[in-house]
Structure formats: structure tokens, C-alpha cells
Design an enzyme around this catalytic site. Structure first.
Site, PDB file in Angstrom:
ATOM      1  N   GLN A 155     -20.068  83.600 -61.467  1.00 47.25           N
ATOM      2  CA  GLN A 155     -19.193  82.860 -60.567  1.00 47.25           C
ATOM      3  C   GLN A 155     -19.952  82.348 -59.341  1.00 47.25           C
ATOM      4  OE1 GLN A 155     -16.134  81.723 -60.649  1.00 47.25           O
ATOM      5  NE2 GLN A 155     -15.968  81.111 -58.502  1.00 47.25           N
ATOM      6  N   GLU A 156     -20.819  83.170 -58.804  1.00 47.96           N
ATOM      7  CA  GLU A 156     -21.517  82.828 -57.561  1.00 47.96           C
ATOM      8  C   GLU A 156     -22.510  81.683 -57.729  1.00 47.96           C
ATOM      9  OE1 GLU A 156     -21.163  83.704 -54.528  1.00 47.96           O
ATOM     10  OE2 GLU A 156     -19.909  85.488 -54.561  1.00 47.96           O
ATOM     11  N   SER A 157     -23.332  81.740 -58.764  1.00 48.51           N
ATOM     12  CA  SER A 157     -24.438  80.784 -58.857  1.00 48.51           C
ATOM     13  C   SER A 157     -24.680  80.215 -60.241  1.00 48.51           C
ATOM     14  CB  SER A 157     -25.737  81.463 -58.399  1.00 48.51           C
ATOM     15  OG  SER A 157     -26.130  82.446 -59.359  1.00 48.51           O
ATOM     16  N   TYR A 261     -11.473  82.746 -56.971  1.00 48.56           N
ATOM     17  CA  TYR A 261     -12.653  83.581 -57.175  1.00 48.56           C
ATOM     18  C   TYR A 261     -12.270  84.890 -57.859  1.00 48.56           C
ATOM     19  CZ  TYR A 261     -16.923  86.200 -55.910  1.00 48.56           C
ATOM     20  OH  TYR A 261     -18.070  86.937 -55.955  1.00 48.56           O
TER      21      TYR A 261
END
Length: 311
Positions: A155-157, A261
Site C-alpha cells: 500500500q505504501e510504495s 488505507y
């Protein structure tokens, strides 16, 4: 006051809604499957790619140039070359390209190629088990679910080691340099420069420690810990509401980014459990118990405005 027949009709309508919802690969789909006590739906599509197809694509000059740039560490130039090259390929060739990128350990390219192709059911390419040895090592050391730490990084990168946000977060797990410094000092980890955060092992190590901190702070509740990882524990502490059911709590998070998120990270965790062949509930019983005190028949309500978009 509803009559018995009206209550029965309401239950039948709810059962029908949950049954249909449980067939989708999404946060609400997995949640509905738990309510219905049914299997999770993944709709995983695999691709049988021949050796000949791979060799042929590797001879493509643009693809070859992109892979060489990636191997040399020129990641920005490699991405530009890759996206330009794959945009000119036919559908089957793009599938082969995504698989090729995966073989090279170029996870972002694999993910992005399948997204551009809208091949949503290609889970192997869209959710690569990247840096498996590193994630496994720190997950075991710190007693956190590897499916969760992988989901956070995805999810982050999307597993870009050189990812940098406008706010200053860096690396695979998008750590702020100031937060990374606090973690490193507390855990006795040498941290000489913010550029260290662009190293996969170092970033995953600190990110995994931070996940462990958030799990400890919120009694092993991944829902609250995921929200805290994104929005900060100070905000989550203000949002805590023991009376709200978990889906209601998530949908009333003030920040839209954090709402999405949390739902993504939980859904991605389920997908990684599937890909890793790990049997695990979507939401643990201990996590559910921290939300709401109503009876099971009253616990979940589906509102028509809620997004049930698949992942």
C-alpha cells in the site's frame, strides 16, 4: 415494533446482500464472508507463460534497455523506459512483461504493468511477495503477521525502494526520517543518514519495528495499528470509540486517505495470506472484541453509499 414476519423478511434481505457481497474480493467482501461463515473469494487468474515467450520479449531492445537500467540501479530512468516500452506491447506481451519484471525482482514494474492492463485478477503479478526473506525474518523476530507487513509495504510504495513522498517519507515502507531516527535510537540500530531508508533491508527493519510498536500500543489490533501507521497514533487516540462496530469506526475515520488505507491494508493482508497459503481469519476475534457491544445480528449494517470496490 417489527412483527415476526417483518423481522424474518429483513433477515432474508440482509442474508441476500451479504451472500452477494461475499463473492467480491474487497474489504466488505471479506467481511461479509466472515458473517456468512463462507470461504473468501479471490478470483485469482494465473498465466502460463512459455520459455519461448520470455526469451522473445527479453530480446525487445526497449525492454532489454529498461532491465539493464534497473540492474544498474538507475530506477527512475528504468521506469520511464519500461512504461514507454510496455505501452507499445500487445495484451499478451504485457502479461509476459509483468511476469518478466517479477523474475527480475522489479516488483513495481510488474504491479504497474498489470494495472495498466486492468488485469485485476492477476494476483501473483499485482501482489508480489517481495523481499520475502527479509519480511519473514523481521516478522518472526518481532512477532507480527508477515501478510500484514507485506500489505503495508504494498500500500505504501508498491515495493519501490526509492519511493519518496511529498511529505518526506522514504523507501519501501514510507518512513519519515524523524520517525526512523526515533525507532533506530530506541532499538539500538545504527542510523547514519536518511539515504539508508532507501535500502530495502534497513527500511523493512525499521518499518517492521514501527508496526510492532503500533500493535503493542493498540493491543494487537491491526485495524487501529494500520490507521496509526498512516495517520499517527495521536490522531487514532482521539478517534477511539469503543461503542462503534469496526466497520462503522473505519467509515467514520475523519481522513478519507486513512479510511481507504485501512480497508486496503486489511484486504491486501487477506490476499497475502492466500498467496502465502496461510490460513487466517480476515479479522481476528480479539480485534472484533475491541469494537462495539451489540449482538451479532445487530453488528454490521451495509449502507448503499459505501464503496465496495474490489482490490
Amino acid at each position: 415494533m417489527l412483527s415476526q414476519s417483518e423481522e424474518l423478511a429483513d433477515r432474508e434481505v440482509a442474508q441476500d446482500i451479504f451472500s452477494k457481497l461475499s463473492r467480491s474480493r474487497s474489504f466488505y467482501g471479506f467481511l461479509a464472508a466472515d458473517i456468512m461463515a463462507s470461504d473468501y473469494t479471490y478470483n485469482h487468474k494465473t498465466h502460463n507463460i512459455s520459455y519461448g515467450e520470455t526469451i522473445t520479449l527479453e530480446k525487445n531492445k526497449s525492454i532489454k534497455r529498461a532491465l539493464e537500467l534497473f540492474a544498474l540501479g538507475y530506477l527512475g530512468q528504468a521506469r520511464q523506459e519500461w512504461y514507454l516500452a510496455t505501452s507499445k506491447l500487445k495484451e499478451r506481451e504485457r502479461i509476459v512483461a509483468a511476469n518478466l519484471a517479477l523474475r527480475w525482482g522489479w516488483h513495481k514494474a510488474s504491479i504497474q504493468t498489470m494495472i495498466q492492463l486492468k488485469s485485476w485478477d492477476s494476483l501473483t503479478e499485482r501482489f508480489p511477495v517481495a523481499h520475502k526473506d527479509i519480511f519473514t525474518r523481521y516478522a518472526r523476530e518481532l512477532d507480527i503477521p508477515i501478510s500484514w507487513s507485506l500489505a503495508v509495504a504494498r500500500q505504501e510504495s508498491a515495493f519501490m525502494p526509492d519511493a519518496k513522498s511529498s511529505a518526506g517519507a522514504r523507501g519501501l515502507m514510507q518512513l519519515m526520517p524523524s520517525t526512523a531516527g526515533i525507532i533506530a535510537r530506541s532499538e539500538g540500530i545504527k542510523y547514519s543518514s536518511r539515504n539508508k531508508l532507501l535500502e530495502a533491508d534497513f527500511n523493512i527493519r525499521l518499518g517492521s519495528h514501527y508496526l510492532r510498536w503500533m500493535l503493542g500500543r493498540y493491543d494487537n489490533n491491526r485495524i487501529l495499528a494500520s490507521a496509526a501507521y498512516n495517520a499517527g497514533p495521536g490522531n487514532v487516540d482521539k478517534w477511539l470509540d469503543a461503542d462503534a462496530d469496526l466497520d462503522v469506526w473505519i467509515e467514520t475515520i475523519p481522513f478519507k486517505e486513512t479510511r481507504n488505507y485501512v480497508k486496503n491494508v486489511l484486504a491486501y493482508s487477506a490476499i497475502y495470506n492466500y498467496l502465502l497459503e496461510q490460513e487466517s481469519p480476515f479479522i481476528f476475534s480479539g480485534e472484533k472484541e475491541q469494537f462495539g457491544n451489540r449482538k451479532p445480528s445487530e453488528k454490521v449494517s451495509v449502507q448503499t453509499h459505501l464503496s465496495v470496490k474490489g482490490v
